[in-house]
Scaffold this motif. Structure first.
Motif, PDB file in Angstrom:
ATOM      1  N   ARG A   1       0.828  -1.212   0.000  1.00 29.35           N
ATOM      2  CA  ARG A   1       0.000   0.000   0.000  1.00 29.35           C
ATOM      3  C   ARG A   1       0.860   1.257   0.000  1.00 29.35           C
ATOM      4  NH1 ARG A   1      -3.449   0.724   4.307  1.00 29.35           N
ATOM      5  NH2 ARG A   1      -2.527  -0.880   5.618  1.00 29.35           N
ATOM      6  N   MET A   2       2.008   1.191   0.680  1.00 24.98           N
ATOM      7  CA  MET A   2       2.898   2.363   0.710  1.00 24.98           C
ATOM      8  C   MET A   2       3.409   2.667  -0.703  1.00 24.98           C
ATOM      9  SD  MET A   2       4.936   1.308   4.196  1.00 24.98           S
ATOM     10  CE  MET A   2       6.350   2.346   4.085  1.00 24.98           C
ATOM     11  N   LEU A   3       3.782   1.606  -1.411  1.00 24.51           N
ATOM     12  CA  LEU A   3       4.347   1.820  -2.742  1.00 24.51           C
ATOM     13  C   LEU A   3       3.257   2.137  -3.765  1.00 24.51           C
ATOM     14  CD1 LEU A   3       7.074  -0.788  -2.195  1.00 24.51           C
ATOM     15  CD2 LEU A   3       7.532   1.569  -2.859  1.00 24.51           C
ATOM     16  N   GLU A   4       2.118   1.553  -3.581  1.00 27.36           N
ATOM     17  CA  GLU A   4       0.955   1.849  -4.445  1.00 27.36           C
ATOM     18  C   GLU A   4       0.611   3.332  -4.301  1.00 27.36           C
ATOM     19  OE1 GLU A   4      -1.738   0.659  -7.155  1.00 27.36           O
ATOM     20  OE2 GLU A   4      -0.910  -1.024  -5.988  1.00 27.36           O
ATOM     21  N   TYR A   5       0.653   3.822  -3.070  1.00 29.65           N
ATOM     22  CA  TYR A   5       0.338   5.231  -2.797  1.00 29.65           C
ATOM     23  C   TYR A   5       1.242   6.148  -3.619  1.00 29.65           C
ATOM     24  CZ  TYR A   5      -0.142   9.614  -0.235  1.00 29.65           C
ATOM     25  OH  TYR A   5      -0.365  10.927   0.093  1.00 29.65           O
ATOM     26  N   LEU A   6       2.492   5.732  -3.775  1.00 29.20           N
ATOM     27  CA  LEU A   6       3.461   6.556  -4.510  1.00 29.20           C
ATOM     28  C   LEU A   6       3.426   6.269  -6.022  1.00 29.20           C
ATOM     29  CD1 LEU A   6       6.463   6.236  -2.022  1.00 29.20           C
ATOM     30  CD2 LEU A   6       5.028   8.248  -2.368  1.00 29.20           C
ATOM     31  N   GLY A   7       2.515   5.389  -6.441  1.00 26.56           N
ATOM     32  CA  GLY A   7       2.372   5.096  -7.870  1.00 26.56           C
ATOM     33  C   GLY A   7       3.361   4.064  -8.392  1.00 26.56           C
ATOM     34  N   HIS A   8       3.868   3.215  -7.494  1.00 22.97           N
ATOM     35  CA  HIS A   8       4.798   2.153  -7.911  1.00 22.97           C
ATOM     36  C   HIS A   8       4.284   0.797  -7.441  1.00 22.97           C
ATOM     37  CE1 HIS A   8       7.864   5.050  -9.143  1.00 22.97           C
ATOM     38  NE2 HIS A   8       7.580   5.721  -8.038  1.00 22.97           N
ATOM     39  N   PRO A   9       3.367   0.196  -8.201  1.00 20.10           N
ATOM     40  CA  PRO A   9       2.836  -1.101  -7.750  1.00 20.10           C
ATOM     41  C   PRO A   9       3.948  -2.123  -7.547  1.00 20.10           C
ATOM     42  CG  PRO A   9       1.649  -0.291  -9.679  1.00 20.10           C
ATOM     43  CD  PRO A   9       2.806   0.637  -9.475  1.00 20.10           C
ATOM     44  N   VAL A  10       3.732  -2.993  -6.563  1.00 22.08           N
ATOM     45  CA  VAL A  10       4.729  -4.023  -6.233  1.00 22.08           C
ATOM     46  C   VAL A  10       4.588  -5.206  -7.194  1.00 22.08           C
ATOM     47  CG1 VAL A  10       5.319  -5.757  -4.472  1.00 22.08           C
ATOM     48  CG2 VAL A  10       4.965  -3.369  -3.814  1.00 22.08           C
ATOM     49  N   ILE A  11       5.712  -5.621  -7.740  1.00 21.49           N
ATOM     50  CA  ILE A  11       5.725  -6.770  -8.648  1.00 21.49           C
ATOM     51  C   ILE A  11       6.141  -8.023  -7.860  1.00 21.49           C
ATOM     52  CG2 ILE A  11       6.831  -7.734 -10.726  1.00 21.49           C
ATOM     53  CD1 ILE A  11       7.289  -4.729 -11.560  1.00 21.49           C
ATOM     54  N   ARG A  12       7.076  -7.845  -6.958  1.00 18.26           N
ATOM     55  CA  ARG A  12       7.575  -8.973  -6.161  1.00 18.26           C
ATOM     56  C   ARG A  12       7.975  -8.462  -4.779  1.00 18.26           C
ATOM     57  NH1 ARG A  12      12.477 -12.879  -8.181  1.00 18.26           N
ATOM     58  NH2 ARG A  12      12.403 -14.179  -6.336  1.00 18.26           N
ATOM     59  N   LEU A  13       7.689  -9.217  -3.752  1.00 18.58           N
ATOM     60  CA  LEU A  13       8.020  -8.766  -2.399  1.00 18.58           C
ATOM     61  C   LEU A  13       8.578  -9.940  -1.598  1.00 18.58           C
ATOM     62  CD1 LEU A  13       5.874  -6.456  -0.183  1.00 18.58           C
ATOM     63  CD2 LEU A  13       6.785  -8.539   0.768  1.00 18.58           C
ATOM     64  N   LYS A  14       9.758  -9.718  -1.052  1.00 18.12           N
ATOM     65  CA  LYS A  14      10.421 -10.787  -0.317  1.00 18.12           C
ATOM     66  C   LYS A  14      10.923 -10.251   1.020  1.00 18.12           C
ATOM     67  CE  LYS A  14      14.341 -13.854  -1.112  1.00 18.12           C
ATOM     68  NZ  LYS A  14      15.260 -14.311  -2.143  1.00 18.12           N
ATOM     69  N   ARG A  15      10.549 -10.908   2.112  1.00 18.31           N
ATOM     70  CA  ARG A  15      11.059 -10.455   3.423  1.00 18.31           C
ATOM     71  C   ARG A  15      12.419 -11.114   3.644  1.00 18.31           C
ATOM     72  NH1 ARG A  15       7.025 -10.387   8.155  1.00 18.31           N
ATOM     73  NH2 ARG A  15       7.211 -12.644   8.169  1.00 18.31           N
ATOM     74  N   ILE A  16      13.422 -10.277   3.903  1.00 18.01           N
ATOM     75  CA  ILE A  16      14.773 -10.817   4.053  1.00 18.01           C
ATOM     76  C   ILE A  16      15.289 -10.730   5.492  1.00 18.01           C
ATOM     77  CG2 ILE A  16      15.460 -10.510   1.647  1.00 18.01           C
ATOM     78  CD1 ILE A  16      16.865  -7.913   2.461  1.00 18.01           C
ATOM     79  N   GLN A  17      14.596  -9.979   6.316  1.00 15.70           N
ATOM     80  CA  GLN A  17      15.039  -9.867   7.711  1.00 15.70           C
ATOM     81  C   GLN A  17      13.823  -9.692   8.625  1.00 15.70           C
ATOM     82  OE1 GLN A  17      18.206  -7.117   8.205  1.00 15.70           O
ATOM     83  NE2 GLN A  17      18.698  -7.867  10.249  1.00 15.70           N
ATOM     84  N   PHE A  18      13.886 -10.343   9.765  1.00 16.93           N
ATOM     85  CA  PHE A  18      12.825 -10.219  10.768  1.00 16.93           C
ATOM     86  C   PHE A  18      13.517 -10.120  12.113  1.00 16.93           C
ATOM     87  CE2 PHE A  18       9.797 -11.853  13.839  1.00 16.93           C
ATOM     88  CZ  PHE A  18       8.609 -11.283  13.439  1.00 16.93           C
ATOM     89  N   GLY A  19      13.515  -8.931  12.701  1.00 16.83           N
ATOM     90  CA  GLY A  19      14.242  -8.740  13.956  1.00 16.83           C
ATOM     91  C   GLY A  19      15.691  -9.149  13.773  1.00 16.83           C
ATOM     92  N   PRO A  20      16.211 -10.050  14.629  1.00 18.06           N
ATOM     93  CA  PRO A  20      17.630 -10.416  14.522  1.00 18.06           C
ATOM     94  C   PRO A  20      17.882 -11.504  13.472  1.00 18.06           C
ATOM     95  CG  PRO A  20      16.637 -11.547  16.374  1.00 18.06           C
ATOM     96  CD  PRO A  20      15.546 -10.704  15.775  1.00 18.06           C
ATOM     97  N   LEU A  21      16.842 -11.934  12.773  1.00 17.81           N
ATOM     98  CA  LEU A  21      16.977 -13.084  11.875  1.00 17.81           C
ATOM     99  C   LEU A  21      17.126 -12.671  10.420  1.00 17.81           C
ATOM    100  CD1 LEU A  21      14.044 -15.109  13.445  1.00 17.81           C
ATOM    101  CD2 LEU A  21      16.455 -15.123  14.137  1.00 17.81           C
ATOM    102  N   ASN A  22      18.072 -13.308   9.749  1.00 17.63           N
ATOM    103  CA  ASN A  22      18.286 -13.044   8.324  1.00 17.63           C
ATOM    104  C   ASN A  22      17.904 -14.271   7.516  1.00 17.63           C
ATOM    105  OD1 ASN A  22      19.569 -10.394   7.957  1.00 17.63           O
ATOM    106  ND2 ASN A  22      20.981 -11.243   9.481  1.00 17.63           N
TER     107      ASN A  22
END
Ligand code: URA
Length: 278
Positions: free
Chosen positions: A198-219
């Motif tokens: 939604r943040m990127l859509e708001y700026l007019g850049h729809p998301v094509i792919r989204l990958k979480r690479i870090q969560f707290g201390p975990l990579n």
């Protein structure tokens, strides 16, 4: 005679037994499925002594606390991040080393999102990771349509007025260009539904792919897509730090509820704010 200090909240005891998350435990209590020494307890604040009180859920004794287990999965797109899906879509369940382990996911990733998903049987840690007060940082690598302008990066860093309120400041890093699209890395501590999209859509850049690479201390590291692994002791201990009780910290001016860690943003500070005035 048991001292009050030895007593623990009933929902916490249930979560510790690895039956469910703390929230689910609260639901079990409120729906009248929990008895303590034969008495149905529906009050959430009730404190019990797990060593002496007989706790039953739907007539069955609460098992002894299970040893902590923490696992990360590299969730592929096209799979729901839950263990069951009412719509019958593929779930992460068949990707776990043993479905009988009673692990449950900490938060969610969208059906079409990929990347790091933490699973645990420790309801307390799970709840803490998701609670907004802990400000656990999550980093996403995102392919977007077009390229972010400097002014748009600034907007992300300041916060955006989404329909459910202003977003907290994000960390942003351009991560590459690919023809008409580009890659960007965004770090946030909030976890609203479809927030990054939604943040990127708001700026007019729809998301094509989204990958979480870090969560707290975990990579995520180089964990293959669809693969999972248990956390190392070092990682698990880093994660448990989230339960460390409040400590006064120079940055906090006494308002923090948890000890700040590298991977949990200071509650008062923001990614753009400088040192607080002293
Ligand atoms: N933000 C999103 O929009 N989707 C996710 O899956 C995670 C964060």
């Amino acid at each position: 005679m048991v001292h009050t200090e030895e007593k623990i909240r009933l929902q916490k005891v249930i979560a510790r037994a690895g039956i469910s998350s703390r929230r689910k435990a609260e639901e079990l209590i409120q729906s009248g499925q929990v008895t303590v020494n034969g008495e149905v307890i529906t009050t959430l604040g009730t404190r019990v002594d797990p060593a002496h009180d007989h706790i039953k859920i739907s007539g069955k004794h609460l098992p002894a606390p299970a040893p902590d287990m923490f696992l990360i999965l590299n969730k592929p797109a096209g799979v729901v991040s839950t263990l069951q899906d009412p719509e019958g879509r593929p779930t992460i369940k068949h990707m776990l080393p043993k479905p009988s382990l009673r692990l449950f996911p900490v938060g969610r990733l969208d059906f079409d999102s990929e990347g790091l998903l933490l699973l645990t049987n420790n309801g307390e840690v799970a709840q803490a990771c998701l609670h907004p007060s802990h400000h656990v940082l999550k980093t996403y690598l995102i392919k977007i349509k077009g390229v972010l302008e400097d002014t748009e990066i600034l907007q992300l860093k300041k916060g955006l007025p989404l329909e459910d309120g202003q977003t907290a400041p994000a960390k942003v890093r351009k991560a590459g260009k690919a023809e008409a699209n580009s890659w960007v890395e965004i770090t946030i501590h909030e976890g609203r539904k479809h927030q990054v999209k939604r943040m990127l859509e708001y700026l007019g850049h729809p998301v094509i792919r989204l990958k979480r690479i870090q969560f707290g201390p975990l990579n995520l590291g180089n964990l293959p897509l669809g693969a999972s692994r248990f956390l190392t002791d070092k990682e698990a201990n880093a994660l448990r730090q989230i339960l460390v009780p409040a400590e006064k910290h120079p940055r906090s001016r006494g308002t923090r509820t948890t000890k700040p860690a590298r991977w949990a943003e200071s509650k008062r500070g923001s990614t753009t704010r400088r040192k607080p005035k002293t």
